[in-house]
Design an enzyme around this catalytic site. Structure first.
Site, PDB file in Angstrom:
ATOM      1  CE1 TYR A   1      -2.121  -6.296   1.065  1.00 41.14           C
ATOM      2  CE2 TYR A   1      -3.178  -7.502   2.855  1.00 41.14           C
ATOM      3  CZ  TYR A   1      -2.379  -6.465   2.422  1.00 41.14           C
ATOM      4  OH  TYR A   1      -1.834  -5.604   3.333  1.00 41.14           O
TER       5      TYR A   1
ATOM      6  CG  HIS B   1      -8.923  -6.286  -0.299  1.00 39.47           C
ATOM      7  ND1 HIS B   1      -7.951  -7.226   0.004  1.00 39.47           N
ATOM      8  CD2 HIS B   1      -8.550  -5.164   0.346  1.00 39.47           C
ATOM      9  CE1 HIS B   1      -7.049  -6.693   0.792  1.00 39.47           C
ATOM     10  NE2 HIS B   1      -7.385  -5.422   1.020  1.00 39.47           N
TER      11      HIS B   1
ATOM     12  CE1 TYR C   1      -4.444  -1.166   0.592  1.00 41.59           C
ATOM     13  CE2 TYR C   1      -3.213  -2.991   1.542  1.00 41.59           C
ATOM     14  CZ  TYR C   1      -4.393  -2.479   1.031  1.00 41.59           C
ATOM     15  OH  TYR C   1      -5.504  -3.268   0.967  1.00 41.59           O
TER      16      TYR C   1
ATOM     17  NE  ARG D   1      -8.630  -9.049   4.325  1.00 40.84           N
ATOM     18  CZ  ARG D   1      -9.488  -8.181   3.789  1.00 40.84           C
ATOM     19  NH1 ARG D   1      -9.058  -7.044   3.315  1.00 40.84           N
ATOM     20  NH2 ARG D   1     -10.773  -8.447   3.742  1.00 40.84           N
TER      21      ARG D   1
ATOM     22  CG  HIS E   1      -9.561  -1.122   1.192  1.00 41.06           C
ATOM     23  ND1 HIS E   1     -10.010  -1.583   2.408  1.00 41.06           N
ATOM     24  CD2 HIS E   1      -8.413  -1.803   0.928  1.00 41.06           C
ATOM     25  CE1 HIS E   1      -9.158  -2.491   2.867  1.00 41.06           C
ATOM     26  NE2 HIS E   1      -8.180  -2.652   1.990  1.00 41.06           N
TER      27      HIS E   1
HETATM   28  C1  MBD Z   1      -5.398  -5.072   4.685  1.00 40.23           C
HETATM   29  O1  MBD Z   1      -5.077  -4.632   3.456  1.00 40.23           O
HETATM   30  C2  MBD Z   1      -6.688  -5.116   4.997  1.00 40.23           C
HETATM   31  O2  MBD Z   1      -7.566  -4.693   4.064  1.00 40.23           O
HETATM   32  C3  MBD Z   1      -7.103  -5.566   6.244  1.00 40.23           C
HETATM   33  C4  MBD Z   1      -8.547  -5.610   6.573  1.00 40.23           C
HETATM   34  C5  MBD Z   1      -6.184  -5.990   7.158  1.00 40.23           C
HETATM   35  C6  MBD Z   1      -4.862  -5.939   6.844  1.00 40.23           C
HETATM   36  C7  MBD Z   1      -4.454  -5.482   5.612  1.00 40.23           C
HETATM   37 FE    FE Z   2      -6.625  -3.975   2.320  1.00 42.32          FE
END
Ligand code: MBD
Ligand code: FE
Length: 260
Positions: free
Chosen positions: A163, A187, A129, A184, A189
């Site tokens: 991710y 995604h 990020y 994860r 956001h």
């Molecule tokens: C992330 O990118 C995220 O979206 C969440 C919920 C927790 C850690 C990293």
């Molecule tokens: Fe995230």
């Protein structure tokens, strides 16, 4: 928060942790390891990551509900305002498949909301990020845009691959120690807002991602999983001015009117 509220909630938390210590007959070695761990978690700045991964989903479900999900730890305010046609800021050689997301912002009653604001952010294809991790330039894959007079929008970005959480710190150490994965599903956001409505905090996911059913942050809801359509004909690519195949999908965000 009132004294009574703090005593009730914190009191119950303390009691439940003591119950777990009791039930699992925690040793002094384990107690000291936990203390040391929590100190290091703080020193590494990973409390927001830890709390959002393990607990935000429950707070979110109680307070936001359908169509929303957790914010997570990596929102940054004041992302650049974009100009139409919307393209999320990215490097010339940004890794990943091209994604064109279109959609509508409506009230829960179904009326389009002209001028609604979409504040969008995502990790790059290598899971970094911008603004909170080394690698991407400032505000890479972060931007703000508005829905048009019909509440509609379209934005070009990249398809987010599966991710994994940031590695090398106490969070990874804990997941490894428990034998749990740190993934994860890929995604996008969003915080979607408009005058007179409660801002909607949410994420969008994509069919076929292998972590949809085992998100380490427990933040997937069925209404947030989109299917991607692939476009690879020369005509379609030409029409979009793109030199490689691209994917499209769409979503409807629904905002709750504020009380009153
Ligand atoms: C992330 O990118 C995220 O979206 C969440 C919920 C927790 C850690 C990293
Ligand atoms: Fe995230």
């Amino acid at each position: 928060m009132s004294t009574e509220r703090v005593a009730t909630v914190v009191g119950d938390l303390i009691k439940r942790i003591n119950d777990a210590i009791d039930e699992h007959e925690v040793t002094y070695d384990e107690y000291h390891a936990a203390m040391n761990y929590l100190i290091r978690l703080g020193e590494a700045g990973e409390w927001p990551l830890f709390l959002d991964v393990f607990f935000e989903h429950t707070v979110e479900r109680l307070n936001q509900g359908e169509g929303g999900t957790i914010e997570g730890p990596y929102y940054v305010p004041d992302a650049p305002w974009l100009e139409r046609p919307y393209v999320l800021p990215q490097r010339d050689d940004e890794k990943g498949d091209v994604l064109i997301l279109s959609g509508t912002v409506r009230s829960t009653g179904g009326r389009p909301i002209p001028g609604a604001v979409l504040d969008m952010w995502q990790a790059d294809a290598d899971t970094y990020y911008s603004n909170v991790q080394e690698g991407p330039p400032p505000y890479n894959l972060r931007g703000r845009m508005t829905a048009d007079d019909n509440g509609e929008f379209e934005v070009r970005t990249i398809v987010p691959p599966s991710y994994h959480l940031p590695r090398g710190g106490p969070m990874e150490e804990l997941l490894n120690a428990a034998g749990w994965h740190d993934f994860r599903p890929g995604h996008l956001h969003f915080i979607v807002s408009a005058d007179g409505y409660t801002p909607l905090i949410t994420q969008l996911y994509f069919e076929g991602d292998r972590y949809l059913d085992s998100d380490v942050a427990s933040a997937v809801k069925p209404e947030l999983v989109l299917s991607l359509r692939k476009h690879d004909s020369p005509e379609e690519m030409e029409e979009r001015g793109l030199k490689k195949p691209f994917f499209t999908t769409s979503h409807e965000f629904r905002l709750k009117p504020q009380d009153g």
